[in-house]
Design a protein around this motif. Structure first.
Motif, PDB file in Angstrom:
ATOM      1  N   THR A 124       0.377  -1.303  -0.428  1.00  0.00           N
ATOM      2  CA  THR A 124       0.184  -0.157  -0.129  1.00  0.00           C
ATOM      3  C   THR A 124       0.782   1.585  -0.157  1.00  0.00           C
ATOM      4  N   PHE A 125       0.501   1.959  -1.049  1.00  0.00           N
ATOM      5  CA  PHE A 125       1.311   3.469  -0.746  1.00  0.00           C
ATOM      6  C   PHE A 125       0.371   4.659  -1.368  1.00  0.00           C
ATOM      7  N   VAL A 126       0.914   5.581  -0.674  1.00  0.00           N
ATOM      8  CA  VAL A 126      -0.021   7.135  -1.369  1.00  0.00           C
ATOM      9  C   VAL A 126       1.221   7.919  -2.117  1.00  0.00           C
ATOM     10  N   ILE A 127      -0.160   8.632  -3.382  1.00  0.00           N
ATOM     11  CA  ILE A 127       0.647   9.258  -4.349  1.00  0.00           C
ATOM     12  C   ILE A 127      -0.525  10.776  -3.893  1.00  0.00           C
ATOM     13  N   GLU A 128       1.089  12.223  -4.457  1.00  0.00           N
ATOM     14  CA  GLU A 128       0.440  13.790  -3.803  1.00  0.00           C
ATOM     15  C   GLU A 128      -0.454  13.700  -4.761  1.00  0.00           C
ATOM     16  N   THR A 129       0.025  13.501  -5.654  1.00  0.00           N
ATOM     17  CA  THR A 129      -1.294  14.543  -7.282  1.00  0.00           C
ATOM     18  C   THR A 129      -1.123  12.775  -8.577  1.00  0.00           C
ATOM     19  N   GLU A 130      -2.181  13.276  -9.155  1.00  0.00           N
ATOM     20  CA  GLU A 130      -2.629  12.427 -10.301  1.00  0.00           C
ATOM     21  C   GLU A 130      -1.460  12.873 -11.663  1.00  0.00           C
ATOM     22  N   GLU A 131      -0.452  13.175 -11.189  1.00  0.00           N
ATOM     23  CA  GLU A 131       0.949  13.470 -12.251  1.00  0.00           C
ATOM     24  C   GLU A 131       1.543  12.893 -11.212  1.00  0.00           C
ATOM     25  N   ASN A 132       1.719  12.007 -10.791  1.00  0.00           N
ATOM     26  CA  ASN A 132       2.411  11.062 -10.297  1.00  0.00           C
ATOM     27  C   ASN A 132       2.287   9.424 -10.886  1.00  0.00           C
ATOM     28  N   VAL A 133       1.602   9.489 -11.499  1.00  0.00           N
ATOM     29  CA  VAL A 133       1.074   8.459 -12.519  1.00  0.00           C
ATOM     30  C   VAL A 133       1.228   9.006 -14.101  1.00  0.00           C
ATOM     31  N   ARG A 134       2.180   8.436 -14.255  1.00  0.00           N
ATOM     32  CA  ARG A 134       2.506   8.870 -15.560  1.00  0.00           C
ATOM     33  C   ARG A 134       3.012   6.911 -17.126  1.00  0.00           C
ATOM     34  N   ARG A 135       1.642   8.093 -18.458  1.00  0.00           N
ATOM     35  CA  ARG A 135       2.156   6.832 -19.264  1.00  0.00           C
ATOM     36  C   ARG A 135       3.627   6.983 -19.560  1.00  0.00           C
ATOM     37  N   LEU A 136       3.948   5.515 -19.856  1.00  0.00           N
ATOM     38  CA  LEU A 136       6.082   5.242 -20.895  1.00  0.00           C
ATOM     39  C   LEU A 136       4.978   4.262 -22.554  1.00  0.00           C
ATOM     40  N   GLY A 137       5.208   5.318 -23.337  1.00  0.00           N
ATOM     41  CA  GLY A 137       4.280   4.742 -24.591  1.00  0.00           C
ATOM     42  C   GLY A 137       3.499   3.961 -24.268  1.00  0.00           C
ATOM     43  N   ARG A 138       2.710   3.510 -25.534  1.00  0.00           N
ATOM     44  CA  ARG A 138       1.644   3.387 -25.371  1.00  0.00           C
ATOM     45  C   ARG A 138       0.737   2.601 -24.171  1.00  0.00           C
ATOM     46  N   HIS A 139       1.741   1.542 -23.270  1.00  0.00           N
ATOM     47  CA  HIS A 139       1.690  -0.085 -23.188  1.00  0.00           C
ATOM     48  C   HIS A 139       1.271   0.431 -21.509  1.00  0.00           C
ATOM     49  N   GLN A 140       2.691   1.140 -20.735  1.00  0.00           N
ATOM     50  CA  GLN A 140       3.676   0.989 -20.228  1.00  0.00           C
ATOM     51  C   GLN A 140       2.941   2.175 -19.322  1.00  0.00           C
ATOM     52  N   ALA A 141       3.357   2.324 -18.123  1.00  0.00           N
ATOM     53  CA  ALA A 141       2.830   3.176 -16.724  1.00  0.00           C
ATOM     54  C   ALA A 141       3.985   3.115 -16.343  1.00  0.00           C
ATOM     55  N   THR A 142       3.960   5.060 -14.988  1.00  0.00           N
ATOM     56  CA  THR A 142       5.124   4.554 -14.055  1.00  0.00           C
ATOM     57  C   THR A 142       4.108   4.962 -12.595  1.00  0.00           C
ATOM     58  N   ILE A 143       3.886   4.211 -11.627  1.00  0.00           N
ATOM     59  CA  ILE A 143       3.197   5.409 -10.488  1.00  0.00           C
ATOM     60  C   ILE A 143       4.481   5.586  -9.346  1.00  0.00           C
ATOM     61  N   THR A 144       4.623   6.598  -9.049  1.00  0.00           N
ATOM     62  CA  THR A 144       5.816   7.756  -7.867  1.00  0.00           C
ATOM     63  C   THR A 144       5.016   7.972  -5.892  1.00  0.00           C
ATOM     64  N   ASP A 145       5.194   7.140  -6.027  1.00  0.00           N
ATOM     65  CA  ASP A 145       4.692   6.922  -4.135  1.00  0.00           C
ATOM     66  C   ASP A 145       5.214   8.801  -4.022  1.00  0.00           C
ATOM     67  N   THR A 146       4.499   9.542  -2.201  1.00  0.00           N
ATOM     68  CA  THR A 146       5.022  10.310  -1.884  1.00  0.00           C
ATOM     69  C   THR A 146       6.311  10.067  -1.426  1.00  0.00           C
ATOM     70  N   HIS A 147       7.205   9.343  -0.920  1.00  0.00           N
ATOM     71  CA  HIS A 147       8.438   8.621  -0.670  1.00  0.00           C
ATOM     72  C   HIS A 147       9.595   8.026  -1.439  1.00  0.00           C
ATOM     73  N   GLY A 148       9.063   8.432  -2.873  1.00  0.00           N
ATOM     74  CA  GLY A 148       9.520   8.668  -4.470  1.00  0.00           C
ATOM     75  C   GLY A 148      10.317   7.197  -4.422  1.00  0.00           C
ATOM     76  N   MET A 149       9.353   5.972  -4.372  1.00  0.00           N
ATOM     77  CA  MET A 149       9.097   4.429  -5.050  1.00  0.00           C
ATOM     78  C   MET A 149       9.064   4.575  -6.319  1.00  0.00           C
ATOM     79  N   ARG A 150       9.619   4.183  -6.866  1.00  0.00           N
ATOM     80  CA  ARG A 150       8.154   4.176  -8.530  1.00  0.00           C
ATOM     81  C   ARG A 150       8.256   2.349  -8.566  1.00  0.00           C
ATOM     82  N   TYR A 151       6.988   2.356  -8.972  1.00  0.00           N
ATOM     83  CA  TYR A 151       6.778   0.815  -9.590  1.00  0.00           C
ATOM     84  C   TYR A 151       6.253   1.024 -10.575  1.00  0.00           C
ATOM     85  N   LEU A 152       6.457  -0.529 -11.376  1.00  0.00           N
ATOM     86  CA  LEU A 152       6.299  -0.169 -12.485  1.00  0.00           C
ATOM     87  C   LEU A 152       4.810  -0.327 -13.080  1.00  0.00           C
ATOM     88  N   ILE A 153       4.173  -0.709 -14.009  1.00  0.00           N
ATOM     89  CA  ILE A 153       3.321  -1.279 -14.651  1.00  0.00           C
ATOM     90  C   ILE A 153       3.726  -1.251 -16.480  1.00  0.00           C
TER      91      ILE A 153
END
Length: 171
Positions: A124-153
């Motif tokens: 479980t993690f918290v994001i600050e804003t919707e801008e912390n969810v970013r699309r990478l290309g057409r089929h990937q995305a990254t999510i950065t939580d409030t601690h700067g930890m990145r998650y990848l889809i």
């Protein structure tokens, strides 16, 4: 593409890791060591990917402790198996980017709390804003939580339908 360099450049390029005149090994403590074409050994070197998420097996540098590039590799597929394994093992120890496999829940509010299942377990993690969810290309995305930890889809298409619906509002 071959590993030869153009002499027309106004600067010297580091040697290629595929060159027979350089060597990558492990020292007694398991750290990577690089021996250059002049026989000089550089201890505690680190491999650094230029594009760790979008092109993780290409454009890699071997750098010393100050960040100076000692050697490069255009494509890890061209490395000897033992050298490639050493680099991959070292990168796996340092790179920690959990891959989201399913979104369990996203709370509402200004700083939504996400509960996700990753390749390393549920978290479980918290994001600050919707801008912390970013699309990478057409089929990937990254999510950065409030601690700067990145998650990848890795592939948005591989998520189940409920996960995709929850994610839609952020992309």
């Amino acid at each position: 593409m071959n590993d030869s360099h153009s002499s027309d450049l106004p600067f010297d390029l580091p040697p290629s890791l595929t060159s027979a005149s350089v060597e990558l090994s492990r020292d007694a403590w398991g750290q990577l060591a690089f021996t250059d074409a002049n026989g000089q050994r550089h201890d505690n070197v680190i491999p650094i990917r230029a594009f760790p998420i979008t092109d993780s097996n290409r454009h890699l540098s071997i750098c010393d402790g100050r960040g100076a590039e000692l050697a490069y590799c255009e494509d890890m597929a061209h490395l000897a198996d033992d050298v490639r394994r050493m680099i991959e093992d070292d990168l796996a120890r340092r790179d920690f980017i959990p891959n989201i496999e399913r979104i369990v829940r996203i709370s509402s509010g200004l700083s939504p709390e996400w509960t996700v299942e990753t390749d390393r377990g549920q978290t479980t993690f918290v994001i600050e804003t919707e801008e912390n969810v970013r699309r990478l290309g057409r089929h990937q995305a990254t999510i950065t939580d409030t601690h700067g930890m990145r998650y990848l889809i890795r592939d948005l298409r591989a998520l189940d339908a409920p996960s995709r619906r929850m994610l839609e509002r952020f992309l």
